[in-house]
Design an enzyme around this catalytic site. Sequence first.
Site, PDB file in Angstrom:
ATOM      1  N   ASN A 183       0.866  -1.183   0.000  1.00  0.00           N
ATOM      2  CA  ASN A 183       0.000   0.000   0.000  1.00  0.00           C
ATOM      3  C   ASN A 183       0.901   1.230   0.000  1.00  0.00           C
ATOM      4  O   ASN A 183       1.450   1.601   1.032  1.00  0.00           O
ATOM      5  CB  ASN A 183      -0.892  -0.029   1.260  1.00  0.00           C
ATOM      6  CG  ASN A 183      -1.684   1.250   1.437  1.00  0.00           C
ATOM      7  OD1 ASN A 183      -1.822   2.037   0.496  1.00  0.00           O
ATOM      8  ND2 ASN A 183      -2.209   1.465   2.633  1.00  0.00           N
ATOM      9  N   LYS A 189       0.124   4.235  -0.299  1.00  0.00           N
ATOM     10  CA  LYS A 189      -0.553   5.441   0.237  1.00  0.00           C
ATOM     11  C   LYS A 189      -0.322   6.621  -0.721  1.00  0.00           C
ATOM     12  O   LYS A 189      -0.194   6.408  -1.923  1.00  0.00           O
ATOM     13  CB  LYS A 189      -0.088   5.759   1.657  1.00  0.00           C
ATOM     14  CG  LYS A 189      -0.074   4.527   2.558  1.00  0.00           C
ATOM     15  CD  LYS A 189       0.042   4.879   4.000  1.00  0.00           C
ATOM     16  CE  LYS A 189       0.311   3.629   4.801  1.00  0.00           C
ATOM     17  NZ  LYS A 189       0.091   3.818   6.215  1.00  0.00           N
ATOM     18  N   HIS A 244      -9.354   1.039   5.194  1.00  0.00           N
ATOM     19  CA  HIS A 244      -8.074   1.354   5.835  1.00  0.00           C
ATOM     20  C   HIS A 244      -8.339   2.367   6.956  1.00  0.00           C
ATOM     21  O   HIS A 244      -9.187   3.251   6.818  1.00  0.00           O
ATOM     22  CB  HIS A 244      -7.098   1.921   4.807  1.00  0.00           C
ATOM     23  CG  HIS A 244      -5.704   1.982   5.332  1.00  0.00           C
ATOM     24  ND1 HIS A 244      -5.291   2.968   6.198  1.00  0.00           N
ATOM     25  CD2 HIS A 244      -4.637   1.168   5.156  1.00  0.00           C
ATOM     26  CE1 HIS A 244      -4.025   2.749   6.524  1.00  0.00           C
ATOM     27  NE2 HIS A 244      -3.604   1.667   5.910  1.00  0.00           N
ATOM     28  N   GLU A 266      -6.839   4.888   7.866  1.00  0.00           N
ATOM     29  CA  GLU A 266      -6.688   6.302   7.496  1.00  0.00           C
ATOM     30  C   GLU A 266      -7.953   6.822   6.817  1.00  0.00           C
ATOM     31  O   GLU A 266      -8.329   7.980   6.978  1.00  0.00           O
ATOM     32  CB  GLU A 266      -5.451   6.463   6.587  1.00  0.00           C
ATOM     33  CG  GLU A 266      -4.166   6.272   7.390  1.00  0.00           C
ATOM     34  CD  GLU A 266      -3.007   5.675   6.623  1.00  0.00           C
ATOM     35  OE1 GLU A 266      -3.042   5.659   5.374  1.00  0.00           O
ATOM     36  OE2 GLU A 266      -2.054   5.196   7.265  1.00  0.00           O
ATOM     37  N   GLU A 275      -5.322  -4.974  10.717  1.00  0.00           N
ATOM     38  CA  GLU A 275      -4.339  -3.910  10.888  1.00  0.00           C
ATOM     39  C   GLU A 275      -4.611  -3.160  12.189  1.00  0.00           C
ATOM     40  O   GLU A 275      -5.410  -2.202  12.195  1.00  0.00           O
ATOM     41  CB  GLU A 275      -4.423  -2.932   9.708  1.00  0.00           C
ATOM     42  CG  GLU A 275      -4.102  -3.552   8.372  1.00  0.00           C
ATOM     43  CD  GLU A 275      -3.527  -2.516   7.415  1.00  0.00           C
ATOM     44  OE1 GLU A 275      -2.447  -2.775   6.874  1.00  0.00           O
ATOM     45  OE2 GLU A 275      -4.128  -1.451   7.222  1.00  0.00           O
ATOM     46  N   GLY A 307       2.383   2.402  10.761  1.00  0.00           N
ATOM     47  CA  GLY A 307       3.320   3.506  10.608  1.00  0.00           C
ATOM     48  C   GLY A 307       4.017   3.925  11.890  1.00  0.00           C
ATOM     49  O   GLY A 307       4.622   4.994  11.948  1.00  0.00           O
ATOM     50  N   SER A 312       3.429  -1.940  10.536  1.00  0.00           N
ATOM     51  CA  SER A 312       4.881  -1.968  10.787  1.00  0.00           C
ATOM     52  C   SER A 312       5.505  -3.325  10.506  1.00  0.00           C
ATOM     53  O   SER A 312       6.443  -3.743  11.199  1.00  0.00           O
ATOM     54  CB  SER A 312       5.182  -1.512  12.224  1.00  0.00           C
ATOM     55  OG  SER A 312       4.782  -0.169  12.390  1.00  0.00           O
TER      56      SER A 312
END
Length: 252
Positions: free
Chosen positions: A9, A11, A97, A99, A169, A175, A215
């Site tokens: 991904n 992003k 996701h 985000e 996730e 991240g 991560s």
Amino acid sequence: MRTKIVAGNWKMNKTFLEAEELVAQVAEALDTRKLDNKTVVLCPPFPYLELATDIAKDAKFSVGAQNVYPDDSGAFTGEVSPPMLKSMEVEYCIIGHSERRKYFAESNEFLAGKLDGLLKHDIIPIFCCGEVLPEREAKKHFKVVEKQLNESLFHLKKNEMSRVVVAYEPVWAIGTGVNATPEQAQEMHAFIRSLIAKKYSKKLADDVTILYGGSCNAKNAKELFSNPDVDGGLIGGASLKAVDFLAIVDAL
Ligand code: PEP
């Protein structure tokens, strides 16, 4: 049979030239590898999908989008629809996701519509779920993930659910450099699989691919992937450098 997947991904990263270079590096390196039951998916930003699908025609990776709108067409300025992705030979699409949930307020219900739209056009959804840190600290992580699956996924019919890839996730791991431990990942993946078995069947649950994301890197991938219910990874930061991403592919 369960497919093993490593999906990158990207992003909102890379210029066009950088994207071209990264896709070419991954394609070239995969050319010499025997992937057997492994699938590699690259999910670049929308403007680079055509570049990726063009190269993918003669390469050993598939292409995924990072987002989609549920409807086929209409007055939704700035959005991209499932038939548009299909017409560009995009095979996968990440949805849910954290985000998107956080910055764009995407609800479980809205994501259910995206799943329907993608499946209608034969695009494989990579459905992300996972808890935030206070939820884990309050030991609510199983409840949170169960609600996400109930409200976004479990309206699907058996033949639809069998085409979905799930990505666990934990938001606190995305991240941050702090990955879930292999035990934490295995425990949640087994729980997700048990929910799918209860709702559908053991056979279907056994065949669903469940990825870990958060991560995951060249150093910890092998240990994470060695768990029986971890079928690969959804990789963010470490997918932006070919050498790191390929090390993760090799760890699967
Ligand atoms: C992600 O954004 O899906 C992700 C897993 O990110 P990272 O690998 O950078 O934690």
